[in-house]
Design a protein around this motif. Structure first.
Motif, PDB file in Angstrom:
ATOM      1  N   VAL A  85      11.668 -77.441  63.208  1.00 38.34           N
ATOM      2  CA  VAL A  85      13.026 -76.892  63.191  1.00 38.34           C
ATOM      3  C   VAL A  85      13.082 -75.902  62.036  1.00 38.34           C
ATOM      4  CG1 VAL A  85      13.942 -78.918  61.926  1.00 38.34           C
ATOM      5  CG2 VAL A  85      15.512 -77.392  63.116  1.00 38.34           C
ATOM      6  N   VAL A  86      13.538 -74.696  62.344  1.00 35.50           N
ATOM      7  CA  VAL A  86      13.547 -73.656  61.308  1.00 35.50           C
ATOM      8  C   VAL A  86      14.980 -73.229  60.998  1.00 35.50           C
ATOM      9  CG1 VAL A  86      11.295 -72.787  62.082  1.00 35.50           C
ATOM     10  CG2 VAL A  86      13.364 -71.601  62.810  1.00 35.50           C
ATOM     11  N   GLY A  87      15.246 -72.964  59.728  1.00 34.03           N
ATOM     12  CA  GLY A  87      16.549 -72.460  59.309  1.00 34.03           C
ATOM     13  C   GLY A  87      16.616 -70.968  59.575  1.00 34.03           C
ATOM     14  N   VAL A 145      17.348 -62.956  61.719  1.00 36.24           N
ATOM     15  CA  VAL A 145      15.986 -62.754  61.243  1.00 36.24           C
ATOM     16  C   VAL A 145      15.899 -62.258  59.795  1.00 36.24           C
ATOM     17  CG1 VAL A 145      13.777 -61.697  61.853  1.00 36.24           C
ATOM     18  CG2 VAL A 145      15.470 -62.115  63.623  1.00 36.24           C
ATOM     19  N   GLN A 146      16.824 -61.385  59.388  1.00 35.25           N
ATOM     20  CA  GLN A 146      16.668 -60.776  58.054  1.00 35.25           C
ATOM     21  C   GLN A 146      16.803 -61.786  56.930  1.00 35.25           C
ATOM     22  OE1 GLN A 146      19.340 -60.423  59.890  1.00 35.25           O
ATOM     23  NE2 GLN A 146      21.193 -60.151  58.687  1.00 35.25           N
ATOM     24  N   LEU A 147      17.413 -62.959  57.218  1.00 30.72           N
ATOM     25  CA  LEU A 147      17.556 -63.965  56.156  1.00 30.72           C
ATOM     26  C   LEU A 147      16.655 -65.181  56.376  1.00 30.72           C
ATOM     27  CD1 LEU A 147      21.375 -63.694  55.462  1.00 30.72           C
ATOM     28  CD2 LEU A 147      19.547 -63.313  53.819  1.00 30.72           C
ATOM     29  N   MET A 148      15.744 -65.096  57.355  1.00 31.01           N
ATOM     30  CA  MET A 148      14.791 -66.202  57.556  1.00 31.01           C
ATOM     31  C   MET A 148      13.642 -66.051  56.557  1.00 31.01           C
ATOM     32  SD  MET A 148      14.573 -66.185  61.693  1.00 31.01           S
ATOM     33  CE  MET A 148      13.354 -67.489  61.901  1.00 31.01           C
ATOM     34  N   THR A 149      13.037 -67.159  56.168  1.00 26.61           N
ATOM     35  CA  THR A 149      11.881 -67.065  55.287  1.00 26.61           C
ATOM     36  C   THR A 149      10.672 -66.603  56.119  1.00 26.61           C
ATOM     37  OG1 THR A 149      11.150 -69.320  55.708  1.00 26.61           O
ATOM     38  CG2 THR A 149      12.704 -69.014  53.877  1.00 26.61           C
ATOM     39  N   GLN A 197       7.916 -68.013  56.324  1.00 32.83           N
ATOM     40  CA  GLN A 197       7.352 -69.206  56.960  1.00 32.83           C
ATOM     41  C   GLN A 197       8.079 -69.528  58.279  1.00 32.83           C
ATOM     42  OE1 GLN A 197       7.935 -72.914  54.890  1.00 32.83           O
ATOM     43  NE2 GLN A 197       6.028 -73.797  55.662  1.00 32.83           N
ATOM     44  N   ALA A 198       9.391 -69.332  58.297  1.00 33.35           N
ATOM     45  CA  ALA A 198      10.178 -69.587  59.516  1.00 33.35           C
ATOM     46  C   ALA A 198       9.827 -68.556  60.592  1.00 33.35           C
ATOM     47  CB  ALA A 198      11.672 -69.539  59.185  1.00 33.35           C
ATOM     48  N   VAL A 199       9.689 -67.303  60.179  1.00 39.45           N
ATOM     49  CA  VAL A 199       9.353 -66.232  61.136  1.00 39.45           C
ATOM     50  C   VAL A 199       7.982 -66.516  61.751  1.00 39.45           C
ATOM     51  CG1 VAL A 199       8.862 -63.761  61.354  1.00 39.45           C
ATOM     52  CG2 VAL A 199      10.804 -64.535  59.974  1.00 39.45           C
ATOM     53  N   GLN A 200       7.061 -66.966  60.907  1.00 41.45           N
ATOM     54  CA  GLN A 200       5.697 -67.266  61.379  1.00 41.45           C
ATOM     55  C   GLN A 200       5.705 -68.429  62.379  1.00 41.45           C
ATOM     56  OE1 GLN A 200       3.071 -68.502  58.272  1.00 41.45           O
ATOM     57  NE2 GLN A 200       1.489 -67.047  58.919  1.00 41.45           N
ATOM     58  N   ALA A 201       6.519 -69.432  62.113  1.00 44.34           N
ATOM     59  CA  ALA A 201       6.604 -70.580  63.031  1.00 44.34           C
ATOM     60  C   ALA A 201       7.095 -70.117  64.401  1.00 44.34           C
ATOM     61  CB  ALA A 201       7.539 -71.646  62.459  1.00 44.34           C
ATOM     62  N   VAL A 202       8.057 -69.217  64.432  1.00 46.84           N
ATOM     63  CA  VAL A 202       8.566 -68.699  65.712  1.00 46.84           C
ATOM     64  C   VAL A 202       7.461 -67.913  66.423  1.00 46.84           C
ATOM     65  CG1 VAL A 202      10.236 -67.124  66.792  1.00 46.84           C
ATOM     66  CG2 VAL A 202      10.981 -68.669  64.955  1.00 46.84           C
ATOM     67  N   ALA A 203       6.717 -67.135  65.644  1.00 44.73           N
ATOM     68  CA  ALA A 203       5.653 -66.313  66.246  1.00 44.73           C
ATOM     69  C   ALA A 203       4.597 -67.189  66.925  1.00 44.73           C
ATOM     70  CB  ALA A 203       5.023 -65.427  65.180  1.00 44.73           C
ATOM     71  N   VAL A 259       9.786 -74.911  68.819  1.00 45.71           N
ATOM     72  CA  VAL A 259      10.526 -74.539  67.608  1.00 45.71           C
ATOM     73  C   VAL A 259      12.018 -74.516  67.927  1.00 45.71           C
ATOM     74  CG1 VAL A 259      10.984 -72.684  65.952  1.00 45.71           C
ATOM     75  CG2 VAL A 259       8.633 -73.284  66.533  1.00 45.71           C
ATOM     76  N   VAL A 260      12.779 -75.271  67.137  1.00 41.60           N
ATOM     77  CA  VAL A 260      14.234 -75.306  67.286  1.00 41.60           C
ATOM     78  C   VAL A 260      14.835 -74.399  66.208  1.00 41.60           C
ATOM     79  CG1 VAL A 260      16.283 -76.784  67.286  1.00 41.60           C
ATOM     80  CG2 VAL A 260      14.109 -77.671  68.171  1.00 41.60           C
ATOM     81  N   LEU A 261      15.702 -73.493  66.635  1.00 42.78           N
ATOM     82  CA  LEU A 261      16.354 -72.555  65.720  1.00 42.78           C
ATOM     83  C   LEU A 261      17.675 -73.169  65.260  1.00 42.78           C
ATOM     84  CD1 LEU A 261      15.870 -69.410  68.000  1.00 42.78           C
ATOM     85  CD2 LEU A 261      14.393 -70.139  66.101  1.00 42.78           C
TER      86      LEU A 261
END
Ligand code: SAM
Length: 201
Positions: free
Chosen positions: A4-6, A12-16, A18-24, A69-71
């Protein structure tokens, strides 16, 4: 693997990173329509998340070998979906990637430190207004049923109309607005918002 990513308060502009990578790396994405829309080029499975939480938990459980991945809005474990995922699947089976909560973002924009702040929510739950009145510095996420006007009326009824309310509306979006008002002057309705209540400005 279930992650689960914050998403932060907007996208997207405020995701870390690490979160962006998990989605990818995800095979499947679960999230509110507005969050899923942030990834128009994602080619895996998508599962919209709304009031259908039980259905979504079953959908995730049916994909044990996939990277799901849960957003989550803001931070997953601040009045967010992360709590429900951990309760359902167990702490060892959910990877949590933190995000910027709406409260953190509002404090940053308003220049209010979070030291000694009491954090709560009116989003879909009963509110303890006596506890809010007792604390000198409070931040809360809200909902349509119990927003700034309702909270202000309850504080005025407890003799706290002199306090300040900072209302962060549509945070991190094009129509973001931040209002500083004495609690006794909060009379309007606001769009999606988070509030901070201070004993002194
Ligand atoms: C279920 S709570 C989720 C809180 C989230 N986990 C967080 O850390 O910010 C949803 C509430 O968060 C607040 N919120 C989320 N995004 C926001 C934004 N962009 N602007 C203002 N408030 C927001 C609103 O009060 C909304 O009703």
């Amino acid at each position: 693997m279930l992650t689960v990513v914050g998403m932060g308060p907007a996208g997207v502009q405020l995701m870390t990173p690490q979160a962006v990578q998990a989605v990818a790396k995800a095979d499947a994405l679960v999230g509110a329509t507005r969050h899923l829309a942030q990834f128009p080029h994602f080619s895996g499975e998508r599962c919209p998340l709304g009031a259908n939480i039980d259905e979504v938990l079953a959908w995730i459980a049916a994909r044990p070998t996939q990277n799901v991945v849960v957003l989550a809005s803001g931070d997953p474990l601040f009045y967010g979906i992360g709590t429900r995922l951990i309760a359902h699947f167990g702490r060892d089976n959910v990877q949590v990637i933190p995000g910027v909560s709406a409260v953190q973002y509002l404090c940053a924009r308003a220049g209010v430190d979070m030291n000694e702040m009491w954090l709560t929510s009116s989003h879909g739950r009963e509110v303890n207004f006596d506890a809010i009145a007792r604390h000198l510095k409070v931040a809360m996420v809200t909902d349509k049923r119990c927003g700034p006007k309702h909270i202000a009326a309850e504080l005025v009824a407890r003799g706290k109309g002199h306090r300040w309310m900072v209302i962060g509306e549509n945070l991190a979006q094009d129509n973001e607005r931040i209002h500083w008002l004495p609690v006794s002057a909060v009379e309007n309705d606001y769009e999606m918002n988070t509030v901070v209540i201070l004993d002194e400005r």
